[in-house]
Design an enzyme around this catalytic site. Structure first.
Site, PDB file in Angstrom:
ATOM      1  N   GLU A 111     136.225 -31.744  47.716  1.00  0.00           N
ATOM      2  CA  GLU A 111     136.958 -32.961  47.351  1.00  0.00           C
ATOM      3  C   GLU A 111     136.587 -33.424  45.942  1.00  0.00           C
ATOM      4  O   GLU A 111     137.461 -33.802  45.151  1.00  0.00           O
ATOM      5  CB  GLU A 111     136.674 -34.071  48.370  1.00  0.00           C
ATOM      6  CG  GLU A 111     137.525 -35.312  48.083  1.00  0.00           C
ATOM      7  CD  GLU A 111     137.341 -36.404  49.119  1.00  0.00           C
ATOM      8  OE1 GLU A 111     136.378 -36.343  49.915  1.00  0.00           O
ATOM      9  OE2 GLU A 111     138.172 -37.334  49.114  1.00  0.00           O
ATOM     10  N   CYS A 160     141.443 -36.022  61.438  1.00  0.00           N
ATOM     11  CA  CYS A 160     140.843 -37.111  60.679  1.00  0.00           C
ATOM     12  C   CYS A 160     141.760 -37.629  59.580  1.00  0.00           C
ATOM     13  O   CYS A 160     141.396 -38.528  58.829  1.00  0.00           O
ATOM     14  CB  CYS A 160     139.488 -36.666  60.139  1.00  0.00           C
ATOM     15  SG  CYS A 160     138.434 -36.134  61.502  1.00  0.00           S
ATOM     16  N   HIS A 173     131.742 -41.457  60.236  1.00  0.00           N
ATOM     17  CA  HIS A 173     133.079 -40.860  60.247  1.00  0.00           C
ATOM     18  C   HIS A 173     133.766 -41.243  61.562  1.00  0.00           C
ATOM     19  O   HIS A 173     133.408 -40.737  62.626  1.00  0.00           O
ATOM     20  CB  HIS A 173     132.973 -39.348  60.106  1.00  0.00           C
ATOM     21  CG  HIS A 173     134.293 -38.679  59.868  1.00  0.00           C
ATOM     22  ND1 HIS A 173     135.485 -39.373  59.898  1.00  0.00           N
ATOM     23  CD2 HIS A 173     134.613 -37.397  59.589  1.00  0.00           C
ATOM     24  CE1 HIS A 173     136.484 -38.535  59.661  1.00  0.00           C
ATOM     25  NE2 HIS A 173     135.975 -37.332  59.466  1.00  0.00           N
ATOM     26  N   LYS A 219     132.392 -44.036  54.168  1.00  0.00           N
ATOM     27  CA  LYS A 219     131.774 -43.434  55.352  1.00  0.00           C
ATOM     28  C   LYS A 219     130.249 -43.495  55.302  1.00  0.00           C
ATOM     29  O   LYS A 219     129.597 -43.329  56.325  1.00  0.00           O
ATOM     30  CB  LYS A 219     132.230 -41.979  55.520  1.00  0.00           C
ATOM     31  CG  LYS A 219     133.691 -41.861  55.984  1.00  0.00           C
ATOM     32  CD  LYS A 219     134.054 -40.421  56.317  1.00  0.00           C
ATOM     33  CE  LYS A 219     135.504 -40.287  56.746  1.00  0.00           C
ATOM     34  NZ  LYS A 219     136.453 -40.328  55.617  1.00  0.00           N
ATOM     35  N   PHE A 271     140.557 -31.594  60.386  1.00  0.00           N
ATOM     36  CA  PHE A 271     140.504 -30.251  60.965  1.00  0.00           C
ATOM     37  C   PHE A 271     141.928 -29.800  61.242  1.00  0.00           C
ATOM     38  O   PHE A 271     142.753 -30.584  61.706  1.00  0.00           O
ATOM     39  CB  PHE A 271     139.717 -30.262  62.277  1.00  0.00           C
ATOM     40  CG  PHE A 271     138.222 -30.437  62.118  1.00  0.00           C
ATOM     41  CD1 PHE A 271     137.587 -30.145  60.930  1.00  0.00           C
ATOM     42  CD2 PHE A 271     137.455 -30.883  63.181  1.00  0.00           C
ATOM     43  CE1 PHE A 271     136.211 -30.299  60.790  1.00  0.00           C
ATOM     44  CE2 PHE A 271     136.075 -31.037  63.052  1.00  0.00           C
ATOM     45  CZ  PHE A 271     135.462 -30.752  61.862  1.00  0.00           C
ATOM     46  N   HIS A 303     137.672 -39.126  51.028  1.00  0.00           N
ATOM     47  CA  HIS A 303     137.434 -38.769  52.430  1.00  0.00           C
ATOM     48  C   HIS A 303     135.919 -38.714  52.642  1.00  0.00           C
ATOM     49  O   HIS A 303     135.420 -39.220  53.632  1.00  0.00           O
ATOM     50  CB  HIS A 303     138.116 -37.433  52.728  1.00  0.00           C
ATOM     51  CG  HIS A 303     138.091 -37.057  54.166  1.00  0.00           C
ATOM     52  ND1 HIS A 303     138.559 -37.882  55.162  1.00  0.00           N
ATOM     53  CD2 HIS A 303     137.649 -35.926  54.806  1.00  0.00           C
ATOM     54  CE1 HIS A 303     138.408 -37.287  56.346  1.00  0.00           C
ATOM     55  NE2 HIS A 303     137.848 -36.105  56.154  1.00  0.00           N
TER      56      HIS A 303
END
Lengths: 80, 412
Positions: B318, B167, B341, B336, B400, B307
């Site tokens: 975050e 991502c 996402h 998002k 990931f 993110h």
């Protein structure tokens, strides 16, 4: 009954986005059908008609007409 | 008086191509983001799945966009990218027909390739045997094919590759593209990312690992970054493209410069394959490297496009890092909430959104944020858009595998 030419043109139109007024005597190269596209067409023909076109039997110099002739000879071979 | 020279090596964003759940092009996307209305909705393509809602690109007909003769050769992730690239070039006022292309690079991010094609062909293998597998399986499903198809479409003969950092892929692509311009390797780089992997096995896998929101009865409320009641992300698809050129070249051709990409930092958590390092050290390293690269101080940053996936773990970690580096000064948002996402595409579309925030002096709200998580001590924009001057902004992307990538965007 549909001729082999009809079947090939229908598959090319329905599955590969080639216009229905395709000229049966144009080469596949002229129709922007490359070698990968021909393999995909051969698979579609096999699924539709049960006739197997081997990898080396069809080149981009072939046309719809010559491919139909190839299929006809294969069908004849099966009957004979 | 050295600034003009330094700026000549900066990288300008001269065009944007956006095909996202929020719409097509800059205006549709921006007005949807400002509205704060989520795009998540019930997805008939996911009938029978445990999670049956998603964020898809609305109204996209590849046959109309690309011609029926090109559709059967390409998976949707490539189709979205091809159109976004064409749109981006048009936005930049660049015409591929007019270039020779040897110094035009393409760097696109992607993570899951043509998984929909792959799954359909696997079914054919199981039911019909190896002869039934399409000869196009490989060219349709390898992820690198997207930059290959784009190169053919726009005659781009320069460096050509796909970045795969999950991502963070889109942010990695923009960062790498910037380096290729600064080194002089290319004159124009098509940078961005795409993803369309809303297939059965992919979604089942994401759900089985606990990443997805389970809010089936209310999809529109499911993506809620930084909210106390968040429970996972909503999967989406998108393509986003930034047309990048050196500032000097962009100026010389009289291009409209939307913003500059002035810094990039990347790092690895080196911690766990999917869970973020709770200490946030890897993320912080990427942020600080990006700031140093851009030669800006943390207290000069006005806006952070987080993110912000809406998963419990990501948003907590975050927010901690953002607070540690920036305090509560920047206006933080997670787009998002609106787009879901979009996985490998997220870093690119969010880089584009950050460019727009800088260009327009406006920060979109975080959709569905009604009660800020108690552990979050940063200024997350909620309720409606916030007008504020944005000279410098950052865009965070994490993937990931522990990939962290941070871009710095500054006013033109």
């Amino acid at each position: 009954m549909d001729t082999y030419t009809d079947v090939i043109i229908r598959l090319m139109t329905e599955r590969f986005g080639i216009p229905a007024d395709v000229q049966p005597d144009a080469t596949f190269a002229e129709l922007a059908f490359d070698s990968l596209a021909l393999l995909a067409l051969a698979l579609a023909v096999e699924e539709e008609l049960g006739l197997i076109i081997e990898q080396d039997e069809l080149t981009t110099d072939h046309t719809v007409t010559t491919t139909a002739e190839l299929l006809a000879s294969k069908a004849e071979g099966l009957v004979a | 008086m050295h600034e003009p020279t330094a700026r000549a090596f900066d990288v300008a964003v001269t065009g944007l191509g956006l095909l996202t759940p929020a719409g097509r092009g800059v205006e549709e996307n921006w007005s949807r983001l400002l509205s704060g209305a989520s795009t998540a909705t019930r997805d008939p393509g996911l009938d029978g799945m445990a999670i049956d809602f998603s964020c898809r690109v609305p109204g996209f007909d590849p046959a109309v966009e690309l011609g029926p003769e090109n559709v059967w050769r390409t998976d949707r992730f490539v189709q979205l990218a091809l159109v976004a690239v064409r749109d981006g070039l048009q936005d930049a006022g660049l015409d591929p027909a007019s270039w020779e292309g040897a110094r035009v690079g393409v760097v696109l991010g992607n993570s899951l390739g043509g998984s929909t094609t792959f799954e359909a062909q696997h079914e054919k293998l199981l039911t019909g045997g190896p002869r039934r597998v399409s000869p196009l399986l490989i060219p349709m499903s390898m992820l690198n094919m997207v930059s290959g198809f784009v190169a053919i479409d726009i005659h781009a003969g320069g460096p050509n590759l796909v970045t795969a950092s999950a991502c963070a892929s889109g942010a990695s692509a923009v960062g790498l593209a910037r380096s290729m311009l600064r080194s002089g390797e290319c004159d124009v780089v098509i940078a961005g990312a795409c993803e369309s992997a809303l297939s059965g096995a992919v979604l089942a896998g994401l759900n089985r690992m606990g990443a997805l929101s389970g809010r089936r009865n209310d999809p529109a409320a499911a993506s809620r970054p930084f909210d106390a009641d968040r429970d996972g992300f909503v999967p989406g698809e998108a393509a986003g493209v930034l047309i990048l050129e050196r500032m000097a070249d962009a100026r010389a051709r009289g291009a409209r410069i939307r913003a500059r990409i002035t810094g990039f930092g990347s790092s690895s958590d080196a911690h766990h394959v999917t869970a973020p390092d709770p200490s946030g050290q890897g993320v912080e390293r990427a942020v600080r490297v990006a700031l140093a690269d851009a030669d800006v101080r943390a207290d000069e940053v006005d806006h952070v496009n987080a993110h912000g996936t809406s998963t419990p773990l990501n948003d907590a970690t975050e927010a901690t890092v953002i607070h540690r580096v920036f305090g509560d000064r920047p206006a933080v948002t997670s787009t998002k909430g609106v787009t879901g996402h979009t996985l490998g595409a997220a870093g690119a579309i969010e880089a584009a959104f950050t460019v727009l925030a800088v260009e327009r002096g406006e920060v979109p709200p975080t959709a569905n944020l009604s009660r800020l998580d108690d552990g979050v001590h940063i200024d997350v924009v909620q309720g409606g858009p916030r007008r504020r001057r944005v000279e410098v902004a950052t865009s965070n992307s994490f993937g990931f595998g522990g990939h962290n990538a941070v871009l710095v965007v500054a006013a033109a």
